[in-house]
Scaffold this motif. Structure first.
Motif, PDB file in Angstrom:
ATOM      1  N   VAL A  76       0.845  -1.300  -0.089  1.00  0.00           N
ATOM      2  CA  VAL A  76       0.001   0.019   0.023  1.00  0.00           C
ATOM      3  C   VAL A  76       0.913   1.400   0.094  1.00  0.00           C
ATOM      4  O   VAL A  76       0.561   2.148  -0.718  1.00  0.00           O
ATOM      5  N   ILE A  77       1.947   1.158   0.786  1.00  0.00           N
ATOM      6  CA  ILE A  77       2.946   2.436   1.063  1.00  0.00           C
ATOM      7  C   ILE A  77       3.519   2.756  -0.613  1.00  0.00           C
ATOM      8  O   ILE A  77       3.769   3.737  -0.860  1.00  0.00           O
ATOM      9  N   SER A  78       3.951   1.710  -0.983  1.00  0.00           N
ATOM     10  CA  SER A  78       4.481   1.723  -2.440  1.00  0.00           C
ATOM     11  C   SER A  78       3.669   2.394  -3.473  1.00  0.00           C
ATOM     12  O   SER A  78       4.068   2.972  -4.540  1.00  0.00           O
ATOM     13  N   LEU A  79       2.224   2.098  -3.372  1.00  0.00           N
ATOM     14  CA  LEU A  79       1.574   2.676  -4.440  1.00  0.00           C
ATOM     15  C   LEU A  79       0.699   3.920  -4.235  1.00  0.00           C
ATOM     16  O   LEU A  79      -0.119   4.418  -5.008  1.00  0.00           O
ATOM     17  N   ILE A  80       1.394   4.445  -3.193  1.00  0.00           N
ATOM     18  CA  ILE A  80       0.618   5.803  -2.497  1.00  0.00           C
ATOM     19  C   ILE A  80       1.330   6.754  -3.645  1.00  0.00           C
ATOM     20  O   ILE A  80       0.553   7.922  -3.869  1.00  0.00           O
ATOM     21  N   PRO A  81       2.556   6.891  -4.127  1.00  0.00           N
ATOM     22  CA  PRO A  81       3.188   8.156  -4.614  1.00  0.00           C
ATOM     23  C   PRO A  81       2.161   8.388  -5.823  1.00  0.00           C
ATOM     24  O   PRO A  81       1.877   7.441  -6.749  1.00  0.00           O
ATOM     25  N   VAL A  82       1.940   9.688  -6.366  1.00  0.00           N
ATOM     26  CA  VAL A  82       1.331  10.108  -7.640  1.00  0.00           C
ATOM     27  C   VAL A  82       2.110   9.845  -8.602  1.00  0.00           C
ATOM     28  O   VAL A  82       3.387  10.160  -8.419  1.00  0.00           O
ATOM     29  N   ASN A  83       1.620   9.698  -9.883  1.00  0.00           N
ATOM     30  CA  ASN A  83       2.661   9.598 -11.157  1.00  0.00           C
ATOM     31  C   ASN A  83       3.761   8.554 -10.897  1.00  0.00           C
ATOM     32  O   ASN A  83       4.876   8.791 -11.485  1.00  0.00           O
ATOM     33  N   MET A  84       3.523   7.278 -10.390  1.00  0.00           N
ATOM     34  CA  MET A  84       4.627   6.343 -10.274  1.00  0.00           C
ATOM     35  C   MET A  84       4.468   5.384 -11.436  1.00  0.00           C
ATOM     36  O   MET A  84       3.499   5.384 -12.174  1.00  0.00           O
ATOM     37  N   ASP A  85       5.858   4.874 -11.321  1.00  0.00           N
ATOM     38  CA  ASP A  85       5.915   3.820 -12.589  1.00  0.00           C
ATOM     39  C   ASP A  85       5.349   2.427 -12.004  1.00  0.00           C
ATOM     40  O   ASP A  85       5.911   1.767 -11.258  1.00  0.00           O
ATOM     41  N   PHE A  86       4.113   1.909 -12.443  1.00  0.00           N
ATOM     42  CA  PHE A  86       3.825   0.762 -11.675  1.00  0.00           C
ATOM     43  C   PHE A  86       4.514  -0.496 -11.895  1.00  0.00           C
ATOM     44  O   PHE A  86       4.781  -1.442 -11.214  1.00  0.00           O
ATOM     45  N   PHE A  87       5.125  -0.575 -13.249  1.00  0.00           N
ATOM     46  CA  PHE A  87       6.059  -1.897 -13.490  1.00  0.00           C
ATOM     47  C   PHE A  87       7.146  -1.769 -12.582  1.00  0.00           C
ATOM     48  O   PHE A  87       7.821  -2.976 -12.039  1.00  0.00           O
ATOM     49  N   ARG A  88       7.938  -0.619 -12.635  1.00  0.00           N
ATOM     50  CA  ARG A  88       9.240  -0.468 -11.917  1.00  0.00           C
ATOM     51  C   ARG A  88       8.798  -0.925 -10.343  1.00  0.00           C
ATOM     52  O   ARG A  88       9.710  -1.374  -9.494  1.00  0.00           O
ATOM     53  N   THR A  89       7.853  -0.203  -9.753  1.00  0.00           N
ATOM     54  CA  THR A  89       7.417  -0.513  -8.503  1.00  0.00           C
ATOM     55  C   THR A  89       7.191  -1.893  -8.145  1.00  0.00           C
ATOM     56  O   THR A  89       7.466  -2.582  -6.966  1.00  0.00           O
ATOM     57  N   LEU A  90       6.309  -2.609  -9.206  1.00  0.00           N
ATOM     58  CA  LEU A  90       6.069  -4.040  -9.019  1.00  0.00           C
ATOM     59  C   LEU A  90       7.544  -4.675  -8.856  1.00  0.00           C
ATOM     60  O   LEU A  90       7.456  -5.911  -8.130  1.00  0.00           O
TER      61      LEU A  90
END
Length: 384
Positions: A76-90
């Motif tokens: 949840v914390i990793s998905l909070i930032p706006v304009n994030m790169d979902f693939f790199r975050t995953l």
């Protein structure tokens, strides 16, 4: 300890009595000595004795729930930032997500681990040296170091907001407490736990290698005349006991070893990408030290597992070769051809190589391949 009972229990033929070995209550014990490693893996629910006392039983039942909840909190914390790169975050989240099945896979094999520790103590009684203790303490204290480095960064307010799921906190003491507690918990899940499992794997492999090396030295010092049938039979009996421990080691780390290497590979890719992006030195020193500490732990985990596990086939090949040489010398000295063909018994058996799900084999030659793969996938990750 009745050595004859042990030999009768292990067996006298080539087939390992695995079912009897695992179901024996005698081998559900390990040496009752004060050991920090044994205490740690017992309190985390990875041994049969984890169910003996009420406190351990309660802690073992609460631990998986906390592990899952904290891992969900990281997601949840990793998905909070706006304009994030979902693939790199995953990709960066894969390391934390894999820590959960690693623990459950080890937990599932707690019976085999208890049997393995007992057999390992039987073939090689060794106390924990200060270097091993220092490595263990360094691994356990790493989350505290990372938390301290995060607490002194200049972007403490932004980090606190992210850790508080988007709620801004302005009180300095509250920020420090929140950062310290959550960073310690999250870094305990990863990289501390996988690194601890890798540390145990390296320790087990090292102790087995020491015993195989002693067996090789015993054969080497034996003269051809003393290399009798009874001596050869004794060597094969010790080799059979080592094979039993290797069989259990493979069963214990079959899935966890693959997950540990996959998690470390994902971490190394994301950390190398972050280091390449931050080449302009605009990031504070504390954050740079944090990421280099992460990279050191993940890289050492991969290198240590590959280097130590590859020592097993090397030492096993050495004892086979030394055995063959001594058999040939004995035949030349005695000029006899009616000796029992123990050499054929050893040559027919393949040398043990630890593998993770039969996908990843622990060999030192893979180190350069992994380094090239990390750089390749990191560059592809930056171009996306």
């Amino acid at each position: 300890m009745d050595r004859s009972k042990i030999q009768a229990f292990i067996g006298s033929d080539d087939q390992r009595p695995t079912s009897k070995l695992q179901n024996s209550e005698r081998y559900m014990k390990y040496p009752k000595k004060s050991s920090h490693i044994l205490s740690l893996i017992c309190w985390t629910g990875l041994l049969e004795d984890s169910q003996k006392s009420s406190r351990k039983r309660i802690f073992v039942r609460i631990l998986p729930v906390l592990l899952i909840l904290f891992t969900l909190g990281i997601v949840v914390i990793s998905l909070i930032p706006v304009n994030m790169d979902f693939f790199r975050t995953l990709i960066s989240l894969c390391s934390y997500i894999m820590s959960v099945p690693i623990w459950f896979a080890k937990r599932r094999r707690r019976k085999q681990l208890t049997v393995f520790l007992r057999l390992l103590y039987e073939i090689h009684r060794q106390t924990m040296k200060w270097k091993i203790s220092l490595t263990l303490y360094g691994n356990c204290i790493s989350p505290v170091i990372v938390a301290a480095l995060n607490a002194i960064t200049s972007n403490r307010a932004e980090l606190t907001t992210q850790l508080a799921y988007g709620y801004a906190i302005e009180n300095l003491h509250t920020q420090l407490v929140l950062i310290f507690i959550k960073i310690v918990i999250y870094n305990t899940i990863y990289p501390m736990c996988p690194t601890l499992f890798a540390f145990l794997l390296c320790l087990f492999c090292r102790r087995i290698c020491d015993q195989v090396r002693r067996l090789t030295l015993l054969i080497e010092k034996c003269s051809p005349k003393q290399f009798t049938v009874s001596f050869q039979s004794n060597i094969l009996d010790q080799k059979r006991r080592i094979d039993n421990t290797l069989f259990l080691l493979q069963r214990m780390y079959y899935l966890p070893s693959f997950l540990m290497c996959a998690a470390s590979f994902c971490s190394c890719c994301t950390l190398v990408a972050w280091i390449l992006i931050s080449m302009d030195y605009s990031v504070v020193l504390a954050m740079i030290l944090t990421f280099f500490l992460y990279f050191f732990m993940c890289g050492v985990l991969l290198l240590a597992c590959l280097w130590t596990a590859e020592g097993l086939p090397v030492e096993l090949e050495a004892v086979n070769e030394e055995f063959h040489k001594k058999v040939h010398l004995r035949l030349l000295v005695n000029a006899k051809t009616d000796e029992i063909d123990f050499e054929k018994h050893l040559s027919e058996r393949s040398v043990f190589v630890l593998s993770g799900c039969d996908i990843f084999h622990f060999k030192r030659g893979v180190i350069l391949t992994l380094a090239a793969a990390i750089l390749t996938y990191t560059l592809r990750l930056l171009k996306m």
